[in-house]
Enzyme design. Sequence first.
Site, PDB file in Angstrom:
ATOM      1  N   HIS A  88      11.758  -5.258 -37.587  1.00 41.69           N
ATOM      2  CA  HIS A  88      10.987  -4.022 -37.787  1.00 41.69           C
ATOM      3  C   HIS A  88      10.841  -3.282 -36.447  1.00 41.69           C
ATOM      4  O   HIS A  88      11.130  -2.087 -36.350  1.00 41.69           O
ATOM      5  CB  HIS A  88       9.612  -4.392 -38.378  1.00 41.69           C
ATOM      6  CG  HIS A  88       8.636  -3.257 -38.468  1.00 41.69           C
ATOM      7  ND1 HIS A  88       8.114  -2.818 -39.660  1.00 41.69           N
ATOM      8  CD2 HIS A  88       8.050  -2.493 -37.510  1.00 41.69           C
ATOM      9  CE1 HIS A  88       7.268  -1.819 -39.434  1.00 41.69           C
ATOM     10  NE2 HIS A  88       7.200  -1.607 -38.124  1.00 41.69           N
ATOM     11  N   GLU A  89      10.434  -4.035 -35.407  1.00 38.02           N
ATOM     12  CA  GLU A  89      10.240  -3.418 -34.085  1.00 38.02           C
ATOM     13  C   GLU A  89      11.560  -2.961 -33.481  1.00 38.02           C
ATOM     14  O   GLU A  89      11.629  -1.904 -32.855  1.00 38.02           O
ATOM     15  CB  GLU A  89       9.543  -4.390 -33.129  1.00 38.02           C
ATOM     16  CG  GLU A  89       8.126  -4.754 -33.534  1.00 38.02           C
ATOM     17  CD  GLU A  89       7.236  -3.539 -33.768  1.00 38.02           C
ATOM     18  OE1 GLU A  89       7.349  -2.560 -33.016  1.00 38.02           O
ATOM     19  OE2 GLU A  89       6.440  -3.575 -34.711  1.00 38.02           O
ATOM     20  N   HIS A  92      12.485   0.381 -34.734  1.00 35.47           N
ATOM     21  CA  HIS A  92      11.882   1.473 -33.945  1.00 35.47           C
ATOM     22  C   HIS A  92      12.680   1.712 -32.669  1.00 35.47           C
ATOM     23  O   HIS A  92      12.981   2.840 -32.318  1.00 35.47           O
ATOM     24  CB  HIS A  92      10.451   1.100 -33.525  1.00 35.47           C
ATOM     25  CG  HIS A  92       9.440   1.126 -34.634  1.00 35.47           C
ATOM     26  ND1 HIS A  92       9.198   2.245 -35.397  1.00 35.47           N
ATOM     27  CD2 HIS A  92       8.566   0.182 -35.068  1.00 35.47           C
ATOM     28  CE1 HIS A  92       8.232   1.966 -36.266  1.00 35.47           C
ATOM     29  NE2 HIS A  92       7.826   0.723 -36.091  1.00 35.47           N
TER      30      HIS A  92
HETATM   31 ZN   LIG Z   1       6.177  -0.299 -36.909  1.00 41.40          ZN
END
Ligand SMILES: [Zn+2]
Length: 394
Positions: A88-89, A92
């Site tokens: 998830h990170e 980003h």
């Molecule tokens: Zn996030």
Amino acid sequence: MASDALSRPSVGGAAKRKRRTMDGNFTIGRFGGVEVRLHWSLIAVFALIVWSLADGVLPSQNPGLSDGTYFGAAIVASLLFLASILLHELGHSWVARREGIEVDSITLWLFGGVAEFKDRFASAGAEFRVALAGPLVSIGLGVLFVLIALAGLPSAVDGAAAWLGYINLILAAFNLLPASPLDGGRVLHAALWRAKGDYAWATRVASEIGQGFGYLFIALGLVMFIFQGSFSGAWLAFIGWYLLQGAKAEARYVATEQALGGLRVRDLMVPQPLTVDADSTIGRFMDDVAASHRFTTYPVLDGGRPVGLLAFASVAAVPRSEWDARRVRDTMAPLDDVPLLTEDQRAVDALVELSAPNANRGLVVDDGHLAGLLSITDLARALEVGRSPAQARG
Ligand SMILES: [Zn+2]
């Protein structure tokens, strides 16, 4: 969230040239050039997840298997959950890179991850795309695990896969709440910024909504905890508190930025400060310099070039009997431990650098030559002046 009194919002970036490790973090490695760190709180969470999976979730989904099977599946599922948060990170940070923003580090902790970027977003569109990338990764993983659960694999596997699908979708949904500093709060911030073209206003409004969510979660959590004795209530209240702190920190950063306005380091520094020579002895320094001037810090020069900072406090710690043998060079803080600023740097970014633990003072260096000295006190004074009219108006 960083622990400094003033930190740049985690998305929006920390412009720290020298990173000082946040308390309680340790680096586990680099993934595609991004430093990945773990916060100690994650170890406790990991143990809690393994326990609740092995003891509750998996036995109720797939009854009749051995304890060892449940435990093994619980550990694998928990590791895959950590990997999901990391992805998830990384989602980003990959999109951030494509938008031309350098990613400093990713810290995994209690509530997931925090990605720190070096610069502010160039546009609302860039912020929007970077914020959305993480939840999209979680949704993708959630769907993937649900499909694995439905594929008719051995029962210990499908129970763990079902849980991973569910938890990734929950993670995406939670992060999409329009509560700054969550991803959904960033999306809201980007939309507000685009709508009115006013970054500071967008941050204030997003922060207030984030704080509203924080209070709501705390209230709901306490009600659940007190009236239903539910442990999830305590958890929810804690998340609310985290949101509240994060949202406040963002509003504070923007307020500071506005109070310092267009001020640069050159406007606030002490130009041409009194310096000492690196090869001078402490005894000589006491006689020639300290006897007539009482500054707390002196830039140290070697052949005209700045090489460190001498704090009066560290001189005072040298026993008098060593004064004539000990040199300034051996008593000073070397350049590596001193924040280096430039005359042209924005005052708000200098404040972020000087807010780091044990930083306090920075050398302003221009083309290798000493231009001045800037302390956190100089910045605090400028902040007082910048803020007082607003306070008088209430
Ligand atoms: Zn996030």
